[in-house]
Design an enzyme around this catalytic site. Sequence first.
Site, PDB file in Angstrom:
ATOM      1  N   MET A  35     -32.519 -24.595  25.435  1.00 41.27           N
ATOM      2  CA  MET A  35     -31.389 -25.636  24.819  1.00 41.27           C
ATOM      3  C   MET A  35     -30.008 -24.822  24.541  1.00 41.27           C
ATOM      4  O   MET A  35     -29.073 -25.485  23.724  1.00 41.27           O
ATOM      5  CB  MET A  35     -31.796 -26.022  23.731  1.00 41.27           C
ATOM      6  CG  MET A  35     -33.241 -26.853  23.767  1.00 41.27           C
ATOM      7  SD  MET A  35     -34.040 -27.500  22.262  1.00 41.27           S
ATOM      8  CE  MET A  35     -32.780 -28.597  21.777  1.00 41.27           C
ATOM      9  N   GLU A  36     -29.652 -23.471  25.162  1.00 43.16           N
ATOM     10  CA  GLU A  36     -28.689 -22.783  24.781  1.00 43.16           C
ATOM     11  C   GLU A  36     -27.851 -21.832  25.699  1.00 43.16           C
ATOM     12  O   GLU A  36     -26.691 -22.013  25.908  1.00 43.16           O
ATOM     13  CB  GLU A  36     -28.938 -21.668  23.538  1.00 43.16           C
ATOM     14  CG  GLU A  36     -29.332 -22.246  22.373  1.00 43.16           C
ATOM     15  CD  GLU A  36     -31.068 -22.338  22.248  1.00 43.16           C
ATOM     16  OE1 GLU A  36     -31.831 -21.994  23.332  1.00 43.16           O
ATOM     17  OE2 GLU A  36     -31.417 -23.148  21.366  1.00 43.16           O
TER      18      GLU A  36
ATOM     19  N   ASP B  73     -44.181 -22.817  27.690  1.00 41.28           N
ATOM     20  CA  ASP B  73     -44.900 -24.036  27.862  1.00 41.28           C
ATOM     21  C   ASP B  73     -44.184 -24.740  29.176  1.00 41.28           C
ATOM     22  O   ASP B  73     -43.362 -23.865  29.829  1.00 41.28           O
ATOM     23  CB  ASP B  73     -44.275 -25.009  26.860  1.00 41.28           C
ATOM     24  CG  ASP B  73     -42.743 -24.902  26.462  1.00 41.28           C
ATOM     25  OD1 ASP B  73     -42.276 -24.383  25.677  1.00 41.28           O
ATOM     26  OD2 ASP B  73     -42.247 -25.935  27.285  1.00 41.28           O
TER      27      ASP B  73
ATOM     28  N   GLU C 200     -37.723 -12.918  16.290  1.00 44.40           N
ATOM     29  CA  GLU C 200     -36.978 -11.852  17.638  1.00 44.40           C
ATOM     30  C   GLU C 200     -35.890 -11.162  17.112  1.00 44.40           C
ATOM     31  O   GLU C 200     -35.887  -9.808  17.205  1.00 44.40           O
ATOM     32  CB  GLU C 200     -36.435 -13.039  18.930  1.00 44.40           C
ATOM     33  CG  GLU C 200     -37.467 -13.433  19.436  1.00 44.40           C
ATOM     34  CD  GLU C 200     -36.873 -14.486  20.440  1.00 44.40           C
ATOM     35  OE1 GLU C 200     -37.994 -14.792  21.461  1.00 44.40           O
ATOM     36  OE2 GLU C 200     -35.885 -14.551  20.672  1.00 44.40           O
TER      37      GLU C 200
ATOM     38  N   GLY D 280     -39.073 -23.639  28.602  1.00 39.17           N
ATOM     39  CA  GLY D 280     -40.214 -24.404  29.277  1.00 39.17           C
ATOM     40  C   GLY D 280     -40.071 -24.365  30.923  1.00 39.17           C
ATOM     41  O   GLY D 280     -39.082 -24.257  31.442  1.00 39.17           O
TER      42      GLY D 280
ATOM     43  N   VAL E 252     -37.819 -30.506  26.001  1.00 35.35           N
ATOM     44  CA  VAL E 252     -38.149 -31.305  26.962  1.00 35.35           C
ATOM     45  C   VAL E 252     -39.921 -31.398  26.874  1.00 35.35           C
ATOM     46  O   VAL E 252     -40.548 -30.254  26.836  1.00 35.35           O
ATOM     47  CB  VAL E 252     -37.806 -30.693  28.497  1.00 35.35           C
ATOM     48  CG1 VAL E 252     -38.558 -31.661  29.678  1.00 35.35           C
ATOM     49  CG2 VAL E 252     -36.342 -30.955  28.700  1.00 35.35           C
TER      50      VAL E 252
HETATM   51  N1  ADE Z   1     -37.537 -23.919  24.894  1.00 36.61           N
HETATM   52  C1  ADE Z   1     -39.059 -23.667  25.024  1.00 36.61           C
HETATM   53  N2  ADE Z   1     -39.660 -24.666  25.448  1.00 36.61           N
HETATM   54  C2  ADE Z   1     -38.738 -25.720  26.001  1.00 36.61           C
HETATM   55  C3  ADE Z   1     -38.925 -26.874  26.129  1.00 36.61           C
HETATM   56  N3  ADE Z   1     -39.884 -27.473  26.788  1.00 36.61           N
HETATM   57  N4  ADE Z   1     -37.544 -27.799  26.029  1.00 36.61           N
HETATM   58  C4  ADE Z   1     -36.330 -27.101  25.891  1.00 36.61           C
HETATM   59  N5  ADE Z   1     -36.296 -26.043  25.246  1.00 36.61           N
HETATM   60  C5  ADE Z   1     -37.442 -25.116  25.228  1.00 36.61           C
END
Ligand code: ADE
Length: 255
Positions: free
Chosen positions: A193-194, A217, A12, A78, A172
Amino acid sequence: MKIGIIGAMEEEISQLNDLMKKNTQQIIAGRIFHEGTINNIEVITVLARIGKVAASATTTTLILHFQVDAIIFTGVAGAIDSSLNIGDIVISDNLVQHDLDASPIFPKYQIPILGITNILPSKDIGDHLYTAAQHYISNKLFFELTKEFLSEFGIAKPKVVYGTIVSGDQFVKNEITIERIRNEIHKAKCVEMEGAAVAQVCHEFNIPFSVVRIISDKADHTSPVDFSKFLQIASYYSRGIIKNFMQQKFPLNTQ
Ligand code: ADE
């Protein structure tokens, strides 16, 4: 106006750097900060690395060293809300750390001392990102990538929504965590996560920010496979959204 743009993935950031003029580099704490302009607006792009600590260090450096006026985080997430599909886009209207628990000293999810659980991003930056994301999925995505190729990811009619983004130091990949987040964090749309770490640092330094996340996802047992597959196309989304964002009218009302 100087905007810091943080990306979650190498692809990216390199795609964003192709949009930049006068791209110079500075390495601080192992991160490459690219300084230049997009559409005559000063920007600094950087790869945050993964997780809340990495994101916090990157955000603090953008604020104190580069003195940015605003920060945007772009990446994948996600889905937590079952109405979201792979390829949909979430624009933050609230951020929460779903792994923060200092109870019983402080209420679960509350940031100790700060005394708040929810951090609200800049509405104006969010609205500009929403317009840019809507423009991308309506006018660009199906020209850059074929319908057949996108259908392999289950992407047919992607949408853009505003919502709560939750962050924690874990990828996750199970229904139990999804259920806990759904039950305990009202209206959570997606998990990453950020974002909430960037949000806390920006809040404490009083810097306007927003987060845009593309659903890669469903955060369940299928997520590791879907996530890895989606990385092939995530960079198209991020580049397209940021490109259109930078074409909009500036200066932003960043409050
Ligand atoms: N970033 C993309 N998919 C994720 C997930 N399932 N858990 C945490 N961060 C993510």
